[in-house]
Design a protein around this motif. Structure first.
Motif, PDB file in Angstrom:
ATOM      1  N   ALA A  71      -8.238  86.858 131.399  1.00 23.05           N
ATOM      2  CA  ALA A  71      -8.494  87.366 130.052  1.00 23.05           C
ATOM      3  C   ALA A  71      -7.193  87.828 129.416  1.00 23.05           C
ATOM      4  CB  ALA A  71      -9.486  88.525 130.112  1.00 23.05           C
ATOM      5  N   HIS A  72      -7.162  87.856 128.101  1.00 22.22           N
ATOM      6  CA  HIS A  72      -5.988  88.329 127.375  1.00 22.22           C
ATOM      7  C   HIS A  72      -6.410  89.468 126.465  1.00 22.22           C
ATOM      8  CE1 HIS A  72      -3.389  85.109 128.793  1.00 22.22           C
ATOM      9  NE2 HIS A  72      -4.426  84.314 128.656  1.00 22.22           N
ATOM     10  N   ALA A  87      -5.474  96.983 133.613  1.00 22.22           N
ATOM     11  CA  ALA A  87      -6.481  96.840 134.674  1.00 22.22           C
ATOM     12  C   ALA A  87      -7.709  97.693 134.372  1.00 22.22           C
ATOM     13  CB  ALA A  87      -5.880  97.231 136.017  1.00 22.22           C
ATOM     14  N   GLU A  88      -7.478  98.906 133.870  1.00 17.77           N
ATOM     15  CA  GLU A  88      -8.603  99.774 133.515  1.00 17.77           C
ATOM     16  C   GLU A  88      -9.358  99.223 132.318  1.00 17.77           C
ATOM     17  OE1 GLU A  88      -7.302 104.237 134.485  1.00 17.77           O
ATOM     18  OE2 GLU A  88      -5.718 103.076 133.508  1.00 17.77           O
ATOM     19  N   ARG A  89      -8.658  98.653 131.366  1.00 14.49           N
ATOM     20  CA  ARG A  89      -9.318  98.076 130.192  1.00 14.49           C
ATOM     21  C   ARG A  89     -10.138  96.848 130.566  1.00 14.49           C
ATOM     22  NH1 ARG A  89      -4.667  96.739 126.268  1.00 14.49           N
ATOM     23  NH2 ARG A  89      -6.268  96.587 124.648  1.00 14.49           N
ATOM     24  N   LEU A  90      -9.592  96.024 131.474  1.00 14.03           N
ATOM     25  CA  LEU A  90     -10.332  94.855 131.943  1.00 14.03           C
ATOM     26  C   LEU A  90     -11.484  95.240 132.868  1.00 14.03           C
ATOM     27  CD1 LEU A  90      -7.507  92.263 132.764  1.00 14.03           C
ATOM     28  CD2 LEU A  90      -9.341  91.964 131.094  1.00 14.03           C
ATOM     29  N   ASP A 127      -0.397  90.556 130.769  1.00 18.91           N
ATOM     30  CA  ASP A 127      -1.508  91.494 130.904  1.00 18.91           C
ATOM     31  C   ASP A 127      -2.152  91.428 132.291  1.00 18.91           C
ATOM     32  OD1 ASP A 127      -2.576  88.998 130.555  1.00 18.91           O
ATOM     33  OD2 ASP A 127      -3.864  89.522 128.851  1.00 18.91           O
ATOM     34  N   SER A 128      -1.524  90.715 133.222  1.00 18.44           N
ATOM     35  CA  SER A 128      -2.055  90.617 134.582  1.00 18.44           C
ATOM     36  C   SER A 128      -1.570  91.773 135.441  1.00 18.44           C
ATOM     37  CB  SER A 128      -1.619  89.293 135.222  1.00 18.44           C
ATOM     38  OG  SER A 128      -2.237  88.196 134.582  1.00 18.44           O
TER      39      SER A 128
END
Length: 304
Positions: A18-19, A97-100, A289-290
């Motif tokens: 995801a981006h 990571a928290e947002r994903l 964003d990874s």
């Protein structure tokens, strides 16, 4: 030097599918509890890259070329969990990571209940996408940071690293600065301390010891991450520029589409049989964003 090659396969650092929207960087003004501080380097010309027979030409390691860097300062150590916690407490930063809602964790670090059913990249099944894994819960929900305050922060994206650097009135190092500093003044040596991995049987870095990915003897003292100042520093006073965690650099991997960013240094999961990218000239990349359980960063600053 930017590579014209596409990013390498996900053997070292799988990418998030995801981006996320990019957020503005925080204003400078943070004070992190640094213990080892920054090293001032004079800059100048050095031979960057390698044409190592054990290297990865498709990664753009070569050709060897003369590169000049201006004087600069760079962190002696990767940013620690304690330092990152100070940033989060001051700014309220929420990592990608928290947002994903998840991040990649090495399967061998997970209890069976989390390992079972966790999505895995087909080309690298030793990575598990773990819901709730983040910088402060590096092995998934409930894992915490007890005893890991001086270990490098992980599960941080390039954007998360850049946000910390901005808050600390620093920046991410360029790839050339990173390699110049990591070499410690040695010209074209394979490692920051010379050409032999374990000189006289002495372990100088935290990498996979054993048979990857099934058996890690932890002969160097660490099965996962090591403290940011573990092992002897290089000739410039930098710690762990080979192994321990991959480190984000400022540079894009290429000038083409995709936006991948360079990471350097290798990690505690690197092994000669599969990914010997703990050599000082080795390089790879990941999307900005990874995040993974073996990628962190250190900061730099212009001289002055």
């Amino acid at each position: 030097m930017e590579s014209t090659q596409p990013p390498p396969s996900a053997c070292c650092a799988p990418s998030a599918p995801a981006h996320l929207p990019v957020r503005p960087l925080p204003a400078p003004g943070g004070t992190a509890p640094e213990r080892t501080g920054m090293v001032a380097l004079p800059g100048g010309e050095f031979l960057m890259g390698a044409e190592d027979a054990d290297g990865f030409p498709s990664d753009g390691e070569g050709p060897v070329r003369t590169v000049r860097v201006a004087p600069f300062r760079i962190d002696a150590c990767a940013v620690s969990n304690d330092e990152y916690a100070a940033f989060v407490a001051d700014t309220g930063h929420v990592t990608d990571a928290e947002r994903l809602g998840w991040s990649y964790v090495f399967a061998g670090f997970l209890p069976a209940a989390l390992r079972r059913g966790a999505p895995r990249p087909p080309e690298t099944p030793w990575w598990c996408a773990v819901a709730g894994a983040a910088w402060n819960e590096p092995a998934g929900p409930g894992s915490g940071l007890d005893g890991l305050g001086r270990h490098p922060v992980v599960h941080v994206s390039w954007y998360d690293a850049a946000a910390y650097a901005s808050w600390a009135d620093k920046r991410l190092p360029t790839e050339a600065e990173w390699e110049y500093a990591a070499r410690g003044g040695l010209e074209q040596a394979r490692y920051p301390w010379g050409d032999e991995l374990d000189p006289d049987g002495e372990y100088r870095c935290n990498i996979w010891r054993g048979t990857f990915p099934t058996r890690n003897t932890a002969a160097d003292g660490y099965r996962g991450t090591a403290p940011v100042d573990a092992f002897a520093p290089n000739g410039y006073g930098l710690y762990n520029t080979s192994g321990n965690v991959w480190e984000w650099c400022a540079d894009p991997w290429s000038d083409g589409p995709g936006g991948a960013r360079v990471i350097r240094g290798g990690s505690h999961l690197c092994h000669a049989s599969y990914c010997n990218r703990y050599r000082v000239a080795a390089r790879t990349a990941n999307t900005p964003d990874s995040s993974t359980g073996h990628t962190g960063f250190r900061c730099a600053r212009d001289a002055g």
